[in-house]
Design a protein around this motif. Structure first.
Motif, PDB file in Angstrom:
ATOM      1  N   THR A  66     -27.701   6.707 -32.773  1.00  0.00           N
ATOM      2  CA  THR A  66     -28.008   6.071 -31.490  1.00  0.00           C
ATOM      3  C   THR A  66     -27.060   4.923 -31.180  1.00  0.00           C
ATOM      4  O   THR A  66     -26.726   4.674 -30.032  1.00  0.00           O
ATOM      5  CB  THR A  66     -29.467   5.560 -31.483  1.00  0.00           C
ATOM      6  OG1 THR A  66     -30.320   6.662 -31.748  1.00  0.00           O
ATOM      7  CG2 THR A  66     -29.841   4.957 -30.145  1.00  0.00           C
ATOM      8  N   LYS A  67     -26.592   4.220 -32.214  1.00  0.00           N
ATOM      9  CA  LYS A  67     -25.707   3.084 -31.965  1.00  0.00           C
ATOM     10  C   LYS A  67     -24.365   3.506 -31.372  1.00  0.00           C
ATOM     11  O   LYS A  67     -23.631   2.678 -30.861  1.00  0.00           O
ATOM     12  CB  LYS A  67     -25.506   2.261 -33.232  1.00  0.00           C
ATOM     13  CG  LYS A  67     -24.769   2.962 -34.340  1.00  0.00           C
ATOM     14  CD  LYS A  67     -24.658   2.049 -35.541  1.00  0.00           C
ATOM     15  CE  LYS A  67     -23.900   2.738 -36.673  1.00  0.00           C
ATOM     16  NZ  LYS A  67     -23.790   1.889 -37.832  1.00  0.00           N
ATOM     17  N   ARG A  83     -24.210   5.443 -28.814  1.00  0.00           N
ATOM     18  CA  ARG A  83     -24.474   5.625 -27.386  1.00  0.00           C
ATOM     19  C   ARG A  83     -24.000   4.390 -26.630  1.00  0.00           C
ATOM     20  O   ARG A  83     -24.288   3.262 -27.008  1.00  0.00           O
ATOM     21  CB  ARG A  83     -25.985   5.827 -27.188  1.00  0.00           C
ATOM     22  CG  ARG A  83     -26.404   5.851 -25.736  1.00  0.00           C
ATOM     23  CD  ARG A  83     -27.059   7.168 -25.377  1.00  0.00           C
ATOM     24  NE  ARG A  83     -27.775   7.099 -24.132  1.00  0.00           N
ATOM     25  CZ  ARG A  83     -27.189   7.132 -22.937  1.00  0.00           C
ATOM     26  NH1 ARG A  83     -25.880   7.228 -22.844  1.00  0.00           N
ATOM     27  NH2 ARG A  83     -27.907   7.077 -21.839  1.00  0.00           N
ATOM     28  N   CYS A  84     -23.245   4.621 -25.559  1.00  0.00           N
ATOM     29  CA  CYS A  84     -22.732   3.556 -24.680  1.00  0.00           C
ATOM     30  C   CYS A  84     -21.871   2.551 -25.440  1.00  0.00           C
ATOM     31  O   CYS A  84     -21.906   1.356 -25.172  1.00  0.00           O
ATOM     32  CB  CYS A  84     -23.881   2.848 -23.972  1.00  0.00           C
ATOM     33  SG  CYS A  84     -24.834   3.928 -22.880  1.00  0.00           S
ATOM     34  N   CYS A 106     -25.096   4.720 -18.759  1.00  0.00           N
ATOM     35  CA  CYS A 106     -25.229   3.519 -19.586  1.00  0.00           C
ATOM     36  C   CYS A 106     -25.788   2.348 -18.790  1.00  0.00           C
ATOM     37  O   CYS A 106     -26.506   1.517 -19.337  1.00  0.00           O
ATOM     38  CB  CYS A 106     -23.884   3.144 -20.203  1.00  0.00           C
ATOM     39  SG  CYS A 106     -23.368   4.334 -21.472  1.00  0.00           S
ATOM     40  N   GLN A 135     -29.084  -0.136 -19.701  1.00  0.00           N
ATOM     41  CA  GLN A 135     -29.116  -1.598 -19.706  1.00  0.00           C
ATOM     42  C   GLN A 135     -30.243  -2.140 -18.839  1.00  0.00           C
ATOM     43  O   GLN A 135     -30.778  -3.206 -19.096  1.00  0.00           O
ATOM     44  CB  GLN A 135     -27.783  -2.155 -19.230  1.00  0.00           C
ATOM     45  CG  GLN A 135     -26.655  -1.879 -20.210  1.00  0.00           C
ATOM     46  CD  GLN A 135     -25.323  -2.401 -19.719  1.00  0.00           C
ATOM     47  OE1 GLN A 135     -25.264  -3.277 -18.871  1.00  0.00           O
ATOM     48  NE2 GLN A 135     -24.256  -1.869 -20.252  1.00  0.00           N
ATOM     49  N   LYS A 187     -27.870  -1.363 -28.710  1.00  0.00           N
ATOM     50  CA  LYS A 187     -28.642  -0.580 -27.751  1.00  0.00           C
ATOM     51  C   LYS A 187     -30.083  -1.064 -27.680  1.00  0.00           C
ATOM     52  O   LYS A 187     -31.024  -0.277 -27.701  1.00  0.00           O
ATOM     53  CB  LYS A 187     -28.642   0.918 -28.105  1.00  0.00           C
ATOM     54  CG  LYS A 187     -27.313   1.498 -28.464  1.00  0.00           C
ATOM     55  CD  LYS A 187     -26.335   1.431 -27.325  1.00  0.00           C
ATOM     56  CE  LYS A 187     -25.003   2.057 -27.647  1.00  0.00           C
ATOM     57  NZ  LYS A 187     -24.170   1.335 -28.577  1.00  0.00           N
TER      58      LYS A 187
END
Length: 198
Positions: free
Chosen positions: A52-53, A55-56, A71, A75, A89
């Motif tokens: 997951t880390k 992601r974006c 993304c 946020q 995230k």
């Protein structure tokens, strides 16, 4: 395994790994649905799982870049009282911003902070320059703030049973430090009038 088109063979371990290795993509057809762990992100329809880390993080880790899409929406899940940590995230409390502790792994909660932005927690003393130190260090006779503000406007202290007070009242020192050859009081009173019996 042989690709359906018959013009290429690929290792069996490449079948259903989320990457099309056959020109006809047959190594990724009829694959069982893959379930990602809670700490993972599922890339599109091929079911590839990534941490997951990732992601974006501004790097394409999924074959079609799904990990870098929407993304801004991610946020926006933070409340107005929260700050978004892009690297982690996750959302953190706004009070953790500019407190001189990296709560986001990328340090983004401590970037672009001014003296005015700095605020310290309840167990901390805020120096005039915005630095945060332990409240226990306030008026302990040692300048812990870079600007020395933790030792200004301190009331005279009462000392413990095993301590003596410096003549100027700035701090208490251990009785054994009296006449030990080291200046422990800022006014040097711990080394005044010493005799061989002190």
């Amino acid at each position: 395994m042989a690709c359906a088109s018959g013009d290429k063979c690929v290792p069996l371990s490449w079948k259903c790994d989320g990457v099309a290795d056959c020109p006809d993509v047959s190594d990724e057809l009829n694959c069982p649905a893959q379930t990602c762990a809670q700490s993972e992100f599922a890339c599109g329809t091929n079911g590839t799982c990534i941490p997951t880390k990732w992601r974006c993080d501004k790097e394409l880790d999924c074959e079609h870049g799904e990990d870098e899409k929407n993304c801004e929406a991610l946020q926006s899940v933070c409340t107005p009282k929260q700050l978004y940590c892009a690297a982690d995230k996750e959302c953190i409390d706004n009070d953790w911003k500019c407190d001189e502790v990296d709560d986001c792994s990328d340090g983004s909660d401590e970037s672009n902070c001014t003296v005015i932005d700095r605020h310290c927690g309840e167990a901390m003393f805020t120096c005039v320059n915005g630095q945060c130190i332990s409240k226990e260090w306030h008026c302990d006779g040692d300048a812990d703030c870079l600007d020395g503000s933790d030792e200004k406007e301190c009331d005279a202290k009462s000392c413990g049973a095993e301590q003596i007070k410096c003549t100027d009242g700035s701090r208490c020192i251990d009785h054994s430090w009296r006449c030990d050859g080291d200046f422990d009081c800022s006014d040097y009173s711990d080394e005044n009038n010493c005799t061989g019996s002190d």
